[in-house]
Design a protein around this motif. Sequence first.
Motif, short mmCIF file in Angstrom:
data_model
loop_
_atom_site.label_atom_id
_atom_site.label_comp_id
_atom_site.label_asym_id
_atom_site.label_seq_id
_atom_site.Cartn_x
_atom_site.Cartn_y
_atom_site.Cartn_z
N ASP A 1 8.61 -32.18 54.54
CA ASP A 1 7.64 -31.12 54.82
C ASP A 1 6.37 -31.37 54.03
O ASP A 1 6.24 -32.40 53.34
CB ASP A 1 8.26 -29.75 54.53
N SER A 2 5.42 -30.44 54.10
CA SER A 2 4.14 -30.63 53.43
C SER A 2 4.27 -30.66 51.91
O SER A 2 3.38 -31.13 51.22
CB SER A 2 3.17 -29.52 53.84
N GLY A 3 5.39 -30.17 51.38
CA GLY A 3 5.63 -30.19 49.93
C GLY A 3 6.34 -31.44 49.46
O GLY A 3 6.66 -31.57 48.28
N GLY A 4 6.64 -32.38 50.38
CA GLY A 4 7.31 -33.61 50.01
C GLY A 4 8.81 -33.48 49.84
O GLY A 4 9.44 -34.30 49.17
N ARG A 5 9.42 -32.48 50.46
CA ARG A 5 10.87 -32.27 50.36
C ARG A 5 11.55 -32.60 51.67
O ARG A 5 11.03 -32.30 52.75
CB ARG A 5 11.17 -30.80 50.00
N TRP A 6 12.73 -33.25 51.60
CA TRP A 6 13.54 -33.53 52.79
C TRP A 6 14.18 -32.23 53.27
O TRP A 6 14.53 -31.36 52.47
CB TRP A 6 14.63 -34.54 52.46
N MET A 7 14.36 -32.10 54.57
CA MET A 7 14.95 -30.87 55.11
C MET A 7 16.37 -30.65 54.59
O MET A 7 16.80 -29.51 54.44
CB MET A 7 14.95 -30.88 56.64
N VAL A 8 17.10 -31.73 54.29
CA VAL A 8 18.49 -31.56 53.82
C VAL A 8 18.55 -30.94 52.44
O VAL A 8 19.58 -30.41 52.05
CB VAL A 8 19.25 -32.91 53.82
N ARG A 50 14.87 -38.34 64.95
CA ARG A 50 13.46 -37.96 64.88
C ARG A 50 13.06 -37.93 63.41
O ARG A 50 13.73 -37.27 62.61
CB ARG A 50 13.24 -36.59 65.50
N PHE A 51 11.99 -38.65 63.06
CA PHE A 51 11.49 -38.69 61.70
C PHE A 51 10.10 -38.08 61.68
O PHE A 51 9.21 -38.52 62.41
CB PHE A 51 11.44 -40.14 61.19
N ARG A 52 9.91 -37.05 60.85
CA ARG A 52 8.61 -36.40 60.71
C ARG A 52 8.29 -36.31 59.23
O ARG A 52 9.09 -35.79 58.45
CB ARG A 52 8.63 -34.98 61.29
N ASP A 53 7.12 -36.81 58.83
CA ASP A 53 6.66 -36.72 57.45
C ASP A 53 5.37 -35.91 57.44
O ASP A 53 4.32 -36.40 57.83
CB ASP A 53 6.45 -38.11 56.87
N GLN A 54 5.46 -34.67 56.99
CA GLN A 54 4.31 -33.77 56.96
C GLN A 54 3.59 -33.78 55.62
O GLN A 54 2.63 -33.04 55.42
CB GLN A 54 4.78 -32.33 57.25
N ALA A 55 4.05 -34.62 54.67
CA ALA A 55 3.48 -34.61 53.32
C ALA A 55 2.17 -35.40 53.23
O ALA A 55 1.54 -35.39 52.20
CB ALA A 55 4.49 -35.18 52.32
N ALA A 57 -1.81 -36.56 54.68
CA ALA A 57 -2.97 -35.94 55.32
C ALA A 57 -2.88 -36.08 56.84
O ALA A 57 -3.21 -35.16 57.58
CB ALA A 57 -4.26 -36.57 54.80
N LYS A 58 -2.43 -37.24 57.31
CA LYS A 58 -2.18 -37.45 58.73
C LYS A 58 -0.67 -37.63 58.89
O LYS A 58 -0.11 -38.64 58.45
CB LYS A 58 -2.92 -38.70 59.22
N PRO A 59 0.05 -36.66 59.46
CA PRO A 59 1.51 -36.74 59.53
C PRO A 59 2.01 -37.97 60.30
O PRO A 59 1.32 -38.49 61.17
CB PRO A 59 1.90 -35.45 60.27
N VAL A 60 3.19 -38.42 59.94
CA VAL A 60 3.86 -39.54 60.61
C VAL A 60 4.98 -38.97 61.46
O VAL A 60 5.74 -38.12 61.01
CB VAL A 60 4.43 -40.54 59.58
N ALA A 61 5.08 -39.45 62.71
CA ALA A 61 6.12 -38.98 63.62
C ALA A 61 6.67 -40.18 64.39
O ALA A 61 5.94 -40.83 65.14
CB ALA A 61 5.56 -37.95 64.60
N LEU A 62 7.95 -40.49 64.17
CA LEU A 62 8.62 -41.58 64.86
C LEU A 62 9.88 -41.07 65.54
O LEU A 62 10.58 -40.20 64.99
CB LEU A 62 9.00 -42.70 63.88
N ASP A 63 10.17 -41.58 66.72
CA ASP A 63 11.38 -41.22 67.46
C ASP A 63 12.18 -42.48 67.74
O ASP A 63 11.63 -43.49 68.20
CB ASP A 63 11.03 -40.56 68.80
N VAL A 64 13.47 -42.43 67.45
CA VAL A 64 14.40 -43.51 67.80
C VAL A 64 15.31 -42.96 68.89
O VAL A 64 15.95 -41.92 68.71
CB VAL A 64 15.23 -43.95 66.58
#
Length: 195
Positions: A1-8, A50-55, A57-64
């Motif tokens: 998320d935007s705070g640099g924490r994994w959802m788990v 699905r990998f999303r990195d909101q931390a 300035a420009k978020p990263v979004a990758l789908d496998v």
Amino acid sequence: DSGGRWMVQRWLRAPADTPPAGASASPGPDAERPWVLGWTGLDLQASGLRFRDQALAKPVALDVSGWRTTMGPWRSDAAGRTAVAVEARVGLGGADRADPGRLSLQGQLGWTPAQPTPGVQLQAQLNASALPLHGLEPYVSEYLNLELLRADAGYRGRLELAQRPAGWQLALAGDVALDEWRANTLSPSEELLAW
């Protein structure tokens, strides 16, 4: 998320308070025996990630997608080697969706349950094409004076990955391709490369 924490991390409980000094807890009968994991075979089909990195300035979004993994017998407490195969399609998520690239790996996975840390070794043939390298550009954008608009990466050859006492080691022997490469400089703003 935007705070640099994994959802788990939201799923984990806070550690229990430690017992006061002098207090003792009686261990159960299996307290000294470590867990043993294993399977006689693994066949994982039609999976996705699905990998999303909101931390950033420009978020990263990758789908496998179309992820398939097959693996022979394995046990965490026994040294040995087993066949492993992985196939998947890797693409950008979010608004930047495009045709995903392809990834295929076939090889042997070795495992040594040594103490204090286990050893892992992978020897495989890796074939990858049209992987969207530009989707990872936000991780290096602060170091470069360019905007990577498009870069499809490919690789065909051998891959060896091993866990050694000095750390992880990676060896590659093959052909690398960079296709549809387009980049602009940021200051001054102009076209830098296109092939």
